[in-house]
Design an enzyme around this catalytic site. Structure first.
Site, PDB file in Angstrom:
ATOM      1  N   ASP A  21     -13.871 -72.909  33.528  1.00 41.30           N
ATOM      2  CA  ASP A  21     -15.318 -73.045  33.543  1.00 41.30           C
ATOM      3  C   ASP A  21     -15.695 -74.340  34.260  1.00 41.30           C
ATOM      4  O   ASP A  21     -14.905 -75.280  34.326  1.00 41.30           O
ATOM      5  CB  ASP A  21     -15.830 -73.079  32.105  1.00 41.30           C
ATOM      6  CG  ASP A  21     -17.313 -72.785  31.984  1.00 41.30           C
ATOM      7  OD1 ASP A  21     -17.949 -72.464  33.010  1.00 41.30           O
ATOM      8  OD2 ASP A  21     -17.832 -72.865  30.866  1.00 41.30           O
ATOM      9  N   ARG A  33     -20.091 -69.252  37.800  1.00 41.56           N
ATOM     10  CA  ARG A  33     -18.994 -68.395  38.257  1.00 41.56           C
ATOM     11  C   ARG A  33     -19.479 -66.994  38.564  1.00 41.56           C
ATOM     12  O   ARG A  33     -19.198 -66.443  39.633  1.00 41.56           O
ATOM     13  CB  ARG A  33     -17.872 -68.364  37.210  1.00 41.56           C
ATOM     14  CG  ARG A  33     -17.189 -69.712  37.052  1.00 41.56           C
ATOM     15  CD  ARG A  33     -16.108 -69.676  36.011  1.00 41.56           C
ATOM     16  NE  ARG A  33     -16.713 -69.505  34.685  1.00 41.56           N
ATOM     17  CZ  ARG A  33     -16.020 -69.341  33.571  1.00 41.56           C
ATOM     18  NH1 ARG A  33     -14.703 -69.294  33.608  1.00 41.56           N
ATOM     19  NH2 ARG A  33     -16.614 -69.209  32.414  1.00 41.56           N
ATOM     20  N   CYS A  58     -18.634 -63.634  32.697  1.00 39.55           N
ATOM     21  CA  CYS A  58     -17.949 -64.883  32.385  1.00 39.55           C
ATOM     22  C   CYS A  58     -18.620 -65.484  31.167  1.00 39.55           C
ATOM     23  O   CYS A  58     -19.637 -64.982  30.690  1.00 39.55           O
ATOM     24  CB  CYS A  58     -17.918 -65.839  33.572  1.00 39.55           C
ATOM     25  SG  CYS A  58     -19.444 -66.714  33.892  1.00 39.55           S
TER      26      CYS A  58
END
Length: 76
Positions: free
Chosen positions: A24, A62, A56
């Site tokens: 992350d 992301r 995610c």
């Protein structure tokens, strides 16, 4: 931040789950970009009724980066 995240029960999706893990708060590794976009494009081209789900932990950086990659390289 942990590099592993919660996982889903793959049987819900008939086992059609692919994982591309990376930490992350980091950008997706460049090789992942082409792998993810190619896999999603191939899956979606199989039928007009197919959908692809991208997930995610936070659903911002992301996911957003990969969604941008797939839409930027498709006819969407």
């Amino acid at each position: 931040c942990p590099t592993t995240e919660n996982s889903c029960d793959e049987s819900v999706f008939d086992g059609r789950v692919t994982r591309y893990p990376f930490p992350d708060h980091n950008v997706p590794p460049f090789p992942y970009m082409s792998l993810v976009t190619r896999e999603m494009r191939e899956w979606l081209s199989g039928s007009a009724t197919r959908v692809a789900v991208l997930h995610c932990k936070a659903g911002k950086g992301r996911s957003g980066t990969l969604v941008s990659a797939i839409t930027g390289t498709s006819d969407v």
